[in-house]
Design an enzyme around this catalytic site. Sequence first.
Site, PDB file in Angstrom:
ATOM      1  N   GLY A  10      47.139  38.797  37.329  1.00 44.90           N
ATOM      2  CA  GLY A  10      45.737  39.246  37.410  1.00 44.90           C
ATOM      3  C   GLY A  10      45.296  40.044  36.198  1.00 44.90           C
ATOM      4  N   ARG A  14      39.722  43.972  36.729  1.00 47.88           N
ATOM      5  CA  ARG A  14      39.433  45.327  36.233  1.00 47.88           C
ATOM      6  C   ARG A  14      40.688  46.187  36.196  1.00 47.88           C
ATOM      7  NH1 ARG A  14      34.697  45.212  40.489  1.00 47.88           N
ATOM      8  NH2 ARG A  14      36.375  43.970  41.362  1.00 47.88           N
ATOM      9  N   HIS A 155      33.971  52.380  48.985  1.00 46.91           N
ATOM     10  CA  HIS A 155      34.437  51.540  47.879  1.00 46.91           C
ATOM     11  C   HIS A 155      33.299  50.673  47.350  1.00 46.91           C
ATOM     12  CE1 HIS A 155      38.452  52.621  49.339  1.00 46.91           C
ATOM     13  NE2 HIS A 155      38.895  52.237  48.162  1.00 46.91           N
ATOM     14  N   LYS A 159      35.074  44.790  47.237  1.00 45.85           N
ATOM     15  CA  LYS A 159      36.356  44.955  47.938  1.00 45.85           C
ATOM     16  C   LYS A 159      36.412  44.005  49.130  1.00 45.85           C
ATOM     17  CE  LYS A 159      39.420  48.452  49.893  1.00 45.85           C
ATOM     18  NZ  LYS A 159      40.594  47.854  49.251  1.00 45.85           N
TER      19      LYS A 159
HETATM   20  P1  NAP Z   1      39.301  42.171  40.290  1.00 43.73           P
HETATM   21  O1  NAP Z   1      38.559  42.729  39.124  1.00 43.73           O
HETATM   22  O2  NAP Z   1      38.593  41.219  41.200  1.00 43.73           O
HETATM   23  O3  NAP Z   1      40.628  41.485  39.723  1.00 43.73           O
HETATM   24  C1  NAP Z   1      41.422  40.582  40.432  1.00 43.73           C
HETATM   25  C2  NAP Z   1      41.852  39.532  39.426  1.00 43.73           C
HETATM   26  O4  NAP Z   1      42.848  38.699  40.003  1.00 43.73           O
HETATM   27  C3  NAP Z   1      40.677  38.625  38.986  1.00 43.73           C
HETATM   28  O5  NAP Z   1      40.708  38.516  37.600  1.00 43.73           O
HETATM   29  C4  NAP Z   1      41.032  37.297  39.667  1.00 43.73           C
HETATM   30  O6  NAP Z   1      40.504  36.202  38.959  1.00 43.73           O
HETATM   31  C5  NAP Z   1      42.535  37.377  39.587  1.00 43.73           C
HETATM   32  N1  NAP Z   1      43.218  36.416  40.420  1.00 43.73           N
HETATM   33  C6  NAP Z   1      42.831  35.899  41.615  1.00 43.73           C
HETATM   34  N2  NAP Z   1      43.737  35.007  42.043  1.00 43.73           N
HETATM   35  C7  NAP Z   1      44.714  34.970  41.100  1.00 43.73           C
HETATM   36  C8  NAP Z   1      45.897  34.223  40.955  1.00 43.73           C
HETATM   37  N3  NAP Z   1      46.282  33.324  41.852  1.00 43.73           N
HETATM   38  N4  NAP Z   1      46.667  34.448  39.849  1.00 43.73           N
HETATM   39  C9  NAP Z   1      46.294  35.327  38.934  1.00 43.73           C
HETATM   40  N5  NAP Z   1      45.158  36.056  38.999  1.00 43.73           N
HETATM   41  C10 NAP Z   1      44.389  35.865  40.076  1.00 43.73           C
HETATM   42  O7  NAP Z   1      39.842  43.341  41.200  1.00 43.73           O
HETATM   43  P2  NAP Z   1      40.394  44.774  40.761  1.00 43.73           P
HETATM   44  O8  NAP Z   1      39.404  45.813  41.026  1.00 43.73           O
HETATM   45  O9  NAP Z   1      41.019  44.672  39.401  1.00 43.73           O
HETATM   46  O10 NAP Z   1      41.567  44.944  41.820  1.00 43.73           O
HETATM   47  C11 NAP Z   1      42.676  44.084  41.832  1.00 43.73           C
HETATM   48  C12 NAP Z   1      43.452  44.279  43.113  1.00 43.73           C
HETATM   49  O11 NAP Z   1      43.981  45.606  43.142  1.00 43.73           O
HETATM   50  C13 NAP Z   1      42.587  44.137  44.375  1.00 43.73           C
HETATM   51  O12 NAP Z   1      43.368  43.550  45.382  1.00 43.73           O
HETATM   52  C14 NAP Z   1      42.241  45.567  44.740  1.00 43.73           C
HETATM   53  O13 NAP Z   1      42.006  45.740  46.119  1.00 43.73           O
HETATM   54  C15 NAP Z   1      43.483  46.288  44.288  1.00 43.73           C
HETATM   55  N6  NAP Z   1      43.286  47.672  43.861  1.00 43.73           N
HETATM   56  C16 NAP Z   1      44.318  48.495  44.087  1.00 43.73           C
HETATM   57  C17 NAP Z   1      44.249  49.800  43.687  1.00 43.73           C
HETATM   58  C18 NAP Z   1      45.420  50.694  43.955  1.00 43.73           C
HETATM   59  O14 NAP Z   1      45.351  51.870  43.603  1.00 43.73           O
HETATM   60  N7  NAP Z   1      46.486  50.186  44.568  1.00 43.73           N
HETATM   61  C19 NAP Z   1      43.094  50.274  43.041  1.00 43.73           C
HETATM   62  C20 NAP Z   1      42.044  49.387  42.788  1.00 43.73           C
HETATM   63  C21 NAP Z   1      42.160  48.076  43.199  1.00 43.73           C
HETATM   64  P3  NAP Z   1      39.081  35.543  39.449  1.00 43.73           P
HETATM   65  O15 NAP Z   1      38.139  36.686  39.642  1.00 43.73           O
HETATM   66  O16 NAP Z   1      38.708  34.647  38.332  1.00 43.73           O
HETATM   67  O17 NAP Z   1      39.385  34.822  40.729  1.00 43.73           O
END
Ligand code: NAP
Length: 266
Positions: A10, A14, A155, A159
């Site tokens: 991923g 973000r 959030h 989300k």
């Molecule tokens: P985001 O911007 O939507 O990023 C997710 C990325 O994963 C997107 O680029 C998406 O691509 C990609 N993706 C989807 N399916 C994939 C696959 N099969 N292989 C590789 N990449 C793939 O979300 P984010 O805000 O960065 O958050 C990412 C994850 O972390 C979410 O699940 C969120 O809930 C979690 N998170 C966790 C924390 C923590 O502290 N643990 C904090 C913030 C967020 P496309 O958009 O092109 O499909």
Amino acid sequence: MKTIRVIIAGPRGRMGQEAVRLMERTSHFQLVAAVDYKHGGKRIADLEGLPALDAPIYESLEECLQKEQADVLLDLTTPEIGKQHIHTALQHDLRSVIGTTGFTEEEIQQLTRTAEEKKVGTIIAPNFAIGAILMMKFAQTAAKYFQDVEVIELHHDQKLDAPSGTALKTVDLIRTAREPKQQGHPNETEQLQGARGAEVDGIHIHSVRLPGLIAHQEVLFGGDGQMLTIRHDSFNRASFMSGVKMSIETVMNLETLVYGLENIVD
Ligand code: NAP
């Protein structure tokens, strides 16, 4: 410090972009590859807005693991893909740090058994922000003295899961310290379904989703003539990176699964 070889799933997201920057600035981390289903065959440097790192990108984790040697998988994709990736990593005896949420208690138990059988360190971190971990710990302490508590998590509107993993984890910790109680009036009714939020063991959880927000949570404790509010705000995704760094370093020395950074933050 020994170099830790990392695969990021991923990298365009973000969180993923911040994590790639973390790789670039941390001398003992090496980004060996990334998994991005839309950009297989390219390199990180080819992706807009990402540092000029030469790591190759694979369409799937399976393909990546056939070609690359790594110490840790860092997954920052989606709840659904995060679940698939943790299984794939365990099958390949690869340590993983999973930032996605949405795991059930049963799934955690099953994954913990597998991680222990295989002695493969694994961390699932519903929240990487150290401040949020402290918020949960402070809430657990407060719950010894305040039985009346409700949780409001807020959030961004992209989300996918509700309530947040952090809210559920907070409630879990509160339950270990709080005398059970059904929150609110015993005869209360909802004029509109959902008005009182979700409920775990009598504790109500309210989920707000709005553009502009990142990740925020308030734990409200009420008592006679007083209220205690414990609040944490993540204003940007950089707030999560100290926890990501700590998790990658810590998972190298684990032979089990740790769910929640509160178990490794003293
Ligand atoms: P985001 O911007 O939507 O990023 C997710 C990325 O994963 C997107 O680029 C998406 O691509 C990609 N993706 C989807 N399916 C994939 C696959 N099969 N292989 C590789 N990449 C793939 O979300 P984010 O805000 O960065 O958050 C990412 C994850 O972390 C979410 O699940 C969120 O809930 C979690 N998170 C966790 C924390 C923590 O502290 N643990 C904090 C913030 C967020 P496309 O958009 O092109 O499909």
